[in-house]
Design a protein around this motif. Structure first.
Motif, short mmCIF file in Angstrom:
data_model
loop_
_atom_site.label_atom_id
_atom_site.label_comp_id
_atom_site.label_asym_id
_atom_site.label_seq_id
_atom_site.Cartn_x
_atom_site.Cartn_y
_atom_site.Cartn_z
N TYR A 87 0.88 -1.23 -0.14
CA TYR A 87 -0.20 0.06 -0.12
C TYR A 87 0.91 1.33 -0.19
O TYR A 87 0.77 2.22 -0.80
N VAL A 88 1.93 1.22 0.82
CA VAL A 88 2.79 2.44 0.87
C VAL A 88 3.76 2.65 -0.08
O VAL A 88 4.04 3.59 -0.43
N LYS A 89 4.44 1.60 -0.64
CA LYS A 89 5.05 1.53 -1.71
C LYS A 89 4.54 2.00 -2.83
O LYS A 89 5.36 2.27 -3.98
N ASN A 115 2.72 7.60 -4.37
CA ASN A 115 3.78 8.70 -4.45
C ASN A 115 4.34 9.45 -2.91
O ASN A 115 5.27 9.68 -2.79
N ALA A 116 3.09 9.41 -2.31
CA ALA A 116 3.33 10.36 -1.13
C ALA A 116 4.29 9.55 -0.09
O ALA A 116 4.76 10.11 0.94
N THR A 117 4.10 8.15 -0.04
CA THR A 117 4.72 7.53 0.86
C THR A 117 5.93 6.37 0.16
O THR A 117 6.59 5.73 1.09
N ALA A 118 5.98 6.29 -0.97
CA ALA A 118 6.71 5.43 -1.90
C ALA A 118 8.36 5.47 -1.21
O ALA A 118 9.12 4.54 -1.30
N HIS A 119 8.58 6.67 -0.73
CA HIS A 119 10.13 7.09 -0.51
C HIS A 119 10.59 6.76 0.76
O HIS A 119 11.69 6.87 1.15
#
Length: 248
Positions: free
Chosen positions: A88-90, A93-97
């Protein structure tokens, strides 16, 4: 999208503090091991972090996940559903990094491989020491801090020129014969010039897969580089007790 990922305001812990979007030292822990979470929270907060703990991924997704600097997720818990949260997070865009650490009591190669395939940046096998936890968290965040997706193709200063794609160095147009370690160290220091870095930070960023932090290796490389850099050698500095840098 499954119900697991739908925001549900009724599941938000009303006693939790509201984090600031600019807070880059806030860590998310998702684990139903209450004692383990208390130990991790105490250790990380003692190291200067702010920590939010959730017993399930369903509970965690009721919050803004983009404000965290790092996630620690238990992938072996029946209630955590960590693999799905990682996906979900990866995929956003807001959390992938944001760095992701999986922890698990399952000691098998397949579990580790699956975790890394789902986007984990590190994997901790329970039981682990709190010193190991904080060391790995600090290392991941140092690497994230120092990484730069916009590194230029050419890094140059006073006739010294590095081509970051071909990995070649030259001085006033003449090629400098550098081995891989010499080049990698020089590129890191020149790209981050006017800063001093200790051996821990250098190894985290230049040789992240190394199991040993060797100050003597850096000393040898710096000495060798100085012999090859001509007048630019004055900018390559070694400050005992502080570290190394390329300082104009």
């Amino acid at each position: 999208m499954s119900l697991f990922f739908k925001r549900n305001s009724e599941k938000i812990d009303k006693t939790a503090s509201v984090p600031s979007p600019s807070d880059n030292r806030r860590i998310l822990i998702v684990d139903d091991d209450i004692l383990g979470c208390e130990l991790m929270q105490f250790s990380l907060e003692h190291d200067g972090y702010k920590v939010d703990v959730f017993k399930s991924c369903d509970e965690a997704t009721g919050h803004d996940l983009s404000i965290y600097c790092l996630y620690i997720i238990n992938v072996a818990s029946e209630t955590a559903d960590g693999m799905h949260l990682a996906q979900y997070v990866k995929q956003r865009n807001a959390t992938a990094h944001i760095p992701l650490v999986f922890c698990s009591s399952v000691d098998c190669e397949e579990s580790v491989i699956n975790g890394l395939d789902f986007g984990a940046d590190d994997y901790l096998l329970k039981p682990f020491s709190m010193r190991e936890l904080t060391a790995r968290v600090n290392a991941l965040l140092r690497r994230k801090r120092m990484s730069s997706p916009s590194k230029p193709r050419i890094i140059s200063h006073h006739g010294l020129r590095l081509d970051t794609e071909s990995k070649l160095a030259s001085l006033n147009g003449d090629t400098i014969p550098l081995d891989a370690d010499e080049y990698d160290l020089l590129e890191f220091l020149m790209h981050n010039r006017n800063n001093i870095y200790d051996a821990d930070v250098i190894f985290d960023n230049v040789w992240p897969d190394s199991d040993v932090i060797d100050d003597a290796l850096i000393d040898r490389l710096v000495s060798s580089l100085k012999n090859k850099m001509g007048h630019n050698s004055m900018y390559l500095v070694d400050r005992p007790g502080f570290g190394y840098g390329y300082v104009e």
